[in-house]
Write a protein that holds these residues in place. Structure first.
Motif, PDB file in Angstrom:
ATOM      1  N   ALA A 118       0.849  -1.197   0.000  1.00  0.00           N
ATOM      2  CA  ALA A 118       0.000   0.000   0.000  1.00  0.00           C
ATOM      3  C   ALA A 118       0.880   1.242   0.000  1.00  0.00           C
ATOM      4  N   GLY A 119       1.991   1.149   0.745  1.00  0.00           N
ATOM      5  CA  GLY A 119       2.911   2.279   0.831  1.00  0.00           C
ATOM      6  C   GLY A 119       3.523   2.623  -0.519  1.00  0.00           C
TER       7      GLY A 119
ATOM      8  N   LEU B 206       1.092   4.729  -2.553  1.00  0.00           N
ATOM      9  CA  LEU B 206       1.018   6.087  -2.013  1.00  0.00           C
ATOM     10  C   LEU B 206       2.289   6.866  -2.360  1.00  0.00           C
TER      11      LEU B 206
ATOM     12  N   LEU C 289      -2.572  12.328   4.099  1.00  0.00           N
ATOM     13  CA  LEU C 289      -2.385  10.931   4.492  1.00  0.00           C
ATOM     14  C   LEU C 289      -2.808  10.703   5.936  1.00  0.00           C
ATOM     15  N   LYS C 290      -3.559   9.604   6.152  1.00  0.00           N
ATOM     16  CA  LYS C 290      -3.891   9.185   7.513  1.00  0.00           C
ATOM     17  C   LYS C 290      -2.635   8.589   8.149  1.00  0.00           C
TER      18      LYS C 290
ATOM     19  N   GLN D 232      -2.092   5.738   9.479  1.00  0.00           N
ATOM     20  CA  GLN D 232      -1.798   4.386   8.994  1.00  0.00           C
ATOM     21  C   GLN D 232      -1.130   4.430   7.617  1.00  0.00           C
ATOM     22  N   GLN D 233      -1.575   5.354   6.768  1.00  0.00           N
ATOM     23  CA  GLN D 233      -0.967   5.466   5.436  1.00  0.00           C
ATOM     24  C   GLN D 233       0.477   5.948   5.530  1.00  0.00           C
TER      25      GLN D 233
ATOM     26  N   ASP E  81       2.430   2.996   6.303  1.00  0.00           N
ATOM     27  CA  ASP E  81       2.582   2.192   5.083  1.00  0.00           C
ATOM     28  C   ASP E  81       3.736   2.723   4.224  1.00  0.00           C
TER      29      ASP E  81
END
Ligand code: HEC
Length: 126
Positions: free
Chosen positions: A31-32, A35, A103-104, A106-107, A110
């Protein structure tokens, strides 16, 4: 009043330090990567070598995130702070923008997990 606030901040910082390594371990590098390619590669380059299209015009060059000798000494807490709050939060250039609104948390973890996966030599969690 003052000292209560100081203590409050101390507790918050303490919690952040405790939470940091666990959260980074939970980051999803796949996921990272998406992003990172979307938000970061214009400056840092696809693959994180600091050679994105915008980098040539920047007065301060973005770091090479695949250089483990440079990146592996940086703590998760430090990386989280600079990504969320931007360069000035850690006495670095404002050319590194803050991402806390896009970005949250958690993101951000990531993205950190992805950056860690780029490092040569490999990053070993402390
Ligand atoms: C507008 C260009 C730009 C974008 C977009 C950008 N950065 Fe940066 N970044 C920089 C610059 C310039 C520096 C170097 C700051 C310094 O050395 O003072 C930097 C430094 C960093 C650092 C500190 C480590 C090091 O290289 O010394 C990290 C980590 C980082 N960026 C992560 C990210 C992430 C993750 C994103 C996307 C969410 C991102 N950056 C997007 C320009 C950018």
């Amino acid at each position: 009043m003052r000292s209560m606030m100081d203590r409050g901040i101390g507790i918050l910082v303490g919690l952040a330090l405790l939470a940091a390594p666990a959260a980074a371990a939970q980051g999803d590098p796949k996921a990272g990567r998406e992003l990172y390619n979307k938000w970061c590669s214009s400056c840092h380059g696809v693959g994180g070598r600091g050679d994105g299209p915008v980098s040539a015009s920047l007065p301060v060059k973005p770091g090479n995130h695949s250089d483990g000798t440079r990146m592996n000494v940086l703590t998760d807490t430090y990386l989280f702070a600079i990504v969320k709050q931007g360069g000035p939060a850690v006495q670095k250039s404002q050319m590194m923008p803050p991402w806390g609104t896009q970005l949250k948390d958690q993101q951000i973890w990531d993205v950190i997990a992805y950056m860690r996966s780029l490092a040569v030599p490999r990053y070993k969690a402390p």
